[in-house]
Design a protein around this motif. Structure first.
Motif, mmCIF file in Angstrom:
data_model
loop_
_atom_site.group_PDB
_atom_site.id
_atom_site.type_symbol
_atom_site.label_atom_id
_atom_site.label_comp_id
_atom_site.label_asym_id
_atom_site.label_seq_id
_atom_site.Cartn_x
_atom_site.Cartn_y
_atom_site.Cartn_z
ATOM 1 N N SER A 174 -7.283 0.019 -23.830
ATOM 2 C CA SER A 174 -7.065 0.773 -22.688
ATOM 3 C C SER A 174 -6.113 2.032 -22.764
ATOM 4 C CB SER A 174 -6.634 0.148 -21.330
ATOM 5 O OG SER A 174 -7.084 0.884 -20.417
ATOM 6 N N ALA A 175 -5.039 1.826 -23.386
ATOM 7 C CA ALA A 175 -3.791 2.987 -23.819
ATOM 8 C C ALA A 175 -4.560 3.621 -24.614
ATOM 9 C CB ALA A 175 -2.793 2.197 -24.429
ATOM 10 N N VAL A 176 -5.331 3.311 -25.823
ATOM 11 C CA VAL A 176 -5.943 4.014 -26.850
ATOM 12 C C VAL A 176 -6.882 5.047 -26.308
ATOM 13 C CG1 VAL A 176 -7.268 4.018 -29.039
ATOM 14 C CG2 VAL A 176 -4.984 2.671 -28.756
ATOM 15 N N GLY A 177 -7.825 4.384 -25.370
ATOM 16 C CA GLY A 177 -8.956 5.192 -24.750
ATOM 17 C C GLY A 177 -8.552 6.485 -23.767
ATOM 18 N N THR A 178 -7.266 6.119 -23.084
ATOM 19 C CA THR A 178 -6.564 7.066 -22.580
ATOM 20 C C THR A 178 -6.054 8.362 -23.508
ATOM 21 O OG1 THR A 178 -6.148 5.711 -20.751
ATOM 22 C CG2 THR A 178 -4.874 7.982 -20.753
ATOM 23 N N MET A 179 -5.559 7.815 -24.608
ATOM 24 C CA MET A 179 -5.088 8.903 -25.549
ATOM 25 C C MET A 179 -6.099 9.707 -26.114
ATOM 26 S SD MET A 179 -2.597 6.352 -27.894
ATOM 27 C CE MET A 179 -2.603 7.696 -29.206
ATOM 28 N N ALA A 180 -7.386 9.065 -26.398
ATOM 29 C CA ALA A 180 -8.634 9.684 -26.959
ATOM 30 C C ALA A 180 -9.171 10.775 -25.739
ATOM 31 C CB ALA A 180 -9.832 8.704 -27.103
ATOM 32 N N PHE A 224 -12.117 20.037 -26.566
ATOM 33 C CA PHE A 224 -13.098 20.976 -26.640
ATOM 34 C C PHE A 224 -13.132 22.006 -25.376
ATOM 35 C CE2 PHE A 224 -15.744 16.764 -27.732
ATOM 36 C CZ PHE A 224 -16.324 17.459 -28.768
ATOM 37 N N VAL A 225 -12.472 21.919 -24.119
ATOM 38 C CA VAL A 225 -12.246 22.906 -23.386
ATOM 39 C C VAL A 225 -10.851 23.488 -23.289
ATOM 40 C CG1 VAL A 225 -14.266 21.725 -22.231
ATOM 41 C CG2 VAL A 225 -12.104 21.131 -21.690
ATOM 42 N N GLY A 226 -9.919 23.099 -24.079
ATOM 43 C CA GLY A 226 -8.565 23.681 -23.936
ATOM 44 C C GLY A 226 -7.697 23.413 -22.991
ATOM 45 N N PHE A 227 -7.728 22.427 -22.150
ATOM 46 C CA PHE A 227 -6.815 22.182 -21.073
ATOM 47 C C PHE A 227 -6.699 20.757 -20.933
ATOM 48 C CE2 PHE A 227 -9.586 20.618 -17.695
ATOM 49 C CZ PHE A 227 -10.846 21.402 -17.809
ATOM 50 N N THR A 228 -5.685 20.182 -20.457
ATOM 51 C CA THR A 228 -5.464 18.864 -20.206
ATOM 52 C C THR A 228 -4.853 18.583 -18.770
ATOM 53 O OG1 THR A 228 -3.033 19.251 -20.822
ATOM 54 C CG2 THR A 228 -4.401 18.438 -22.834
ATOM 55 N N ILE A 229 -5.136 17.402 -18.323
ATOM 56 C CA ILE A 229 -4.541 16.992 -16.987
ATOM 57 C C ILE A 229 -3.386 16.038 -17.389
ATOM 58 C CG2 ILE A 229 -6.716 17.411 -15.894
ATOM 59 C CD1 ILE A 229 -7.275 14.576 -16.172
ATOM 60 N N PRO A 230 -2.450 15.980 -16.061
ATOM 61 C CA PRO A 230 -1.391 15.030 -16.335
ATOM 62 C C PRO A 230 -2.066 13.540 -16.735
ATOM 63 C CG PRO A 230 -1.095 16.240 -14.399
ATOM 64 C CD PRO A 230 -2.475 16.769 -14.840
ATOM 65 N N LEU A 231 -1.163 12.658 -17.764
ATOM 66 C CA LEU A 231 -1.715 11.419 -18.077
ATOM 67 C C LEU A 231 -1.869 10.610 -16.845
ATOM 68 C CD1 LEU A 231 -1.988 10.296 -21.010
ATOM 69 C CD2 LEU A 231 0.264 9.277 -20.970
ATOM 70 N N TRP A 232 -1.015 10.436 -15.737
ATOM 71 C CA TRP A 232 -1.190 9.526 -14.759
ATOM 72 C C TRP A 232 -2.536 10.041 -13.964
ATOM 73 C CZ3 TRP A 232 -1.618 11.172 -9.948
ATOM 74 C CH2 TRP A 232 -1.216 12.338 -9.522
ATOM 75 N N ARG A 287 -5.435 11.177 -15.304
ATOM 76 C CA ARG A 287 -6.358 10.719 -16.254
ATOM 77 C C ARG A 287 -6.305 9.081 -16.264
ATOM 78 N NH1 ARG A 287 -10.278 11.440 -19.982
ATOM 79 N NH2 ARG A 287 -10.064 13.390 -19.970
ATOM 80 N N ARG A 288 -5.244 8.461 -15.968
ATOM 81 C CA ARG A 288 -5.330 7.135 -16.012
ATOM 82 C C ARG A 288 -5.962 6.754 -14.500
ATOM 83 N NH1 ARG A 288 -5.361 3.470 -19.458
ATOM 84 N NH2 ARG A 288 -7.281 3.854 -18.460
ATOM 85 N N LEU A 336 -8.017 8.289 -12.808
ATOM 86 C CA LEU A 336 -9.555 8.823 -12.701
ATOM 87 C C LEU A 336 -10.390 7.690 -13.263
ATOM 88 C CD1 LEU A 336 -9.312 12.683 -13.076
ATOM 89 C CD2 LEU A 336 -10.210 11.390 -11.013
ATOM 90 N N THR A 337 -10.029 7.304 -14.628
ATOM 91 C CA THR A 337 -10.485 6.429 -15.439
ATOM 92 C C THR A 337 -10.560 4.982 -14.750
ATOM 93 O OG1 THR A 337 -8.894 6.332 -16.853
ATOM 94 C CG2 THR A 337 -10.371 7.693 -17.434
ATOM 95 N N MET A 338 -9.688 4.679 -14.012
ATOM 96 C CA MET A 338 -9.535 3.409 -13.304
ATOM 97 C C MET A 338 -10.682 3.212 -12.319
ATOM 98 S SD MET A 338 -5.710 2.789 -12.545
ATOM 99 C CE MET A 338 -5.916 1.413 -11.325
ATOM 100 N N LEU A 339 -10.991 4.182 -11.369
ATOM 101 C CA LEU A 339 -11.943 4.175 -10.578
ATOM 102 C C LEU A 339 -13.295 3.439 -10.703
ATOM 103 C CD1 LEU A 339 -11.479 8.046 -8.822
ATOM 104 C CD2 LEU A 339 -10.495 5.556 -8.203
#
Length: 428
Positions: A316-322, A330-338, A340-341, A343-346
């Motif tokens: 799961s940690a590796v999936g979030t890194m990916a 791909f789109v040149g921007f990032t969101i805070p790690l928490w 993404r964490r 959103l992907t939990m939902l």
């Protein structure tokens, strides 16, 4: 660069200069492939391998071997792209493809990342539930916090995270060494079915075969591996590029072989314990745990759950890194790690809250991954075969042919799956 990271880079430079040889020379390069290997032994593999082994015995072991050989080739190409270009695969796609295509690939990749995280979150949650009797919903939240803490190790440089993930991989391997000793598989059957292909007209066999490949060759780590190698040890000339790639190839072979052996042991354990005792419908991880207890004893069941929990947390940690690499590339921007964490939990929270069968969801998530997989592989082949991009690390012709064959096999299996899903009959 922290002290440990600097020490690793200096040791790597000594190996490149051939001042460190043998195991000592290889050690500084161990890390990226082990992080990638985690995705090849995630809870999705548990679901597909246990279901395959319990229903068809040893007969689908050859699919695991085929998938692992494909994974070895593809991950090595991804690592090589990062070494040669100092860019990851999503960044190369954004630079060389039309913007609309980059956005389409990003969309597909995000779907793959969500399917991946779903499998990994569910696995860790089920492990916590069965091992410590923690409610599934609470287990989901604990998994989210735990994986976020693991990812925070990256603040101290690449080495602490590599060591922690590597330790979890070794933990899973040790668990399955114990399971192998306890389950006493039929080694003749293991050897035979690992190399002799078999396929039934049974729709479950095709679904599980595609699921095994989807669970083994993972789209998100095809993208991630190039990111892990691009700035780790920077080559200053073509000779260094070739030497770094040589060390990387050895690491990929070691890490992927270990992941392949773990996958084989998952399936032959299910074959020797469940299928051999007439338990041919062990379709959930919970059933596997409950069935293991009377057949091999509570110690075996506990070891199984420890391996599942280690797998779920690390993958799961590796999936979030990916996911971060995919979005940024791909789109040149990032969101805070928490963010993404969360959103992907939902999706996992929704599945748990509505009581949907988690193991069946795991198998379906692996099929989704297999459907998405051709895009990164085809992109990878396109870039690594171009001399103007890769220079001295351009694919040899045989490598391009082998990777193209992998892509054709994956696309063909996916077309068969779609045909079957739409009601088309399969020949016996």
């Amino acid at each position: 660069m922290d002290m440990e990271e600097n020490k690793t880079v200096l040791a790597a430079r000594a190996a490149i200069a051939r001042q460190r040889t043998g195991i000592r020379g290889l050690l500084p390069f161990l890390g990226p492939a082990f992080i990638a290997a985690v995705a090849y032994i995630d809870p999705g593999n548990y679901a597909t391998n246990i279901q395959s082994g319990s229903e068809f015995g040893y007969k689908l072991l050859w699919v695991v071997v085929l998938a692992n050989l494909m994974a070895m080739l593809i991950q090595n190409m991804s690592a090589k792209l990062g070494i040669a270009t100092r860019k990851n695969l999503p960044e190369m796609c954004r630079e060389h493809f039309p913007s609309w295509l980059s956005y389409v690939l990003w969309g597909f990749s995000e779907v793959a990342a969500m399917a991946t995280d779903l499998a990994e979150f569910l696995g860790a949650t089920i492990g916590l539930n069965l091992l410590f009797h923690i409610p599934l919903l609470t287990g989901t939240l604990i998994t989210g916090v735990a994986t976020y803490v693991i990812l925070m190790l990256d603040r101290f440089g690449f080495r602490p995270l590599e060591k922690f993930i590597g330790a979890l991989v070794i933990m899973i391997a040790l668990c399955y060494l114990v399971e192998t000793f306890l389950s006493k598989p039929a080694w003749g059957q293991v050897a035979y079915h690992s190399v002799v292909p078999w396929m039934s007209g049974n729709s479950d066999a095709v679904l599980l075969a595609v699921g095994v490949i989807g669970a083994t060759v993972m789209p998100h780590v095809v993208y991630l591996h190039s990111s892990l190698t691009k700035d780790r040890v920077i080559a200053r000339n073509d000779t260094e590029k070739k030497r770094i790639f040589g060390f990387s190839t050895k690491e990929v072979i070691i890490a992927m072989t270990l992941a392949g052996l773990i996958n084989l042991s998952m399936m032959y354990m299910a074959a020797s314990v469940f299928h051999a005792h007439g338990q041919t419908q062990v379709a959930t991880i919970q059933t596997a745990y409950k069935t293991l207890t009377p057949l091999l004893g509570p110690a075996s069941a506990a070891v199984f759950l420890v391996s599942l929990l280690s797998s779920g947390l690390s993958s799961s940690a590796v999936g979030t890194m990916a996911g971060q690499v995919i979005m940024q590339g791909f789109v040149g921007f990032t969101i805070p790690l928490w963010v993404r964490r969360v959103l992907t939990m939902l999706p996992t929270v929704i599945i748990v809250a509505f009581g949907i069968n988690p193991t069946q969801t795991l198998v379906i998530s692996q099929v989704i991954l297999s459907l998405v997989l051709p895009a990164p592989i085809i992109s990878l082949i396109y870039f690594t075969r171009r001399k103007d991009i890769m220079g001295v690390l351009t694919n040899r012709r045989i490598v391009t042919y082998a990777a193209t064959a992998c892509a054709i096999v994956i696309v063909f299996l996916n077309l068969v799956l779609i045909y079957q899903t739409l009601g088309g009959p399969l020949p016996a």
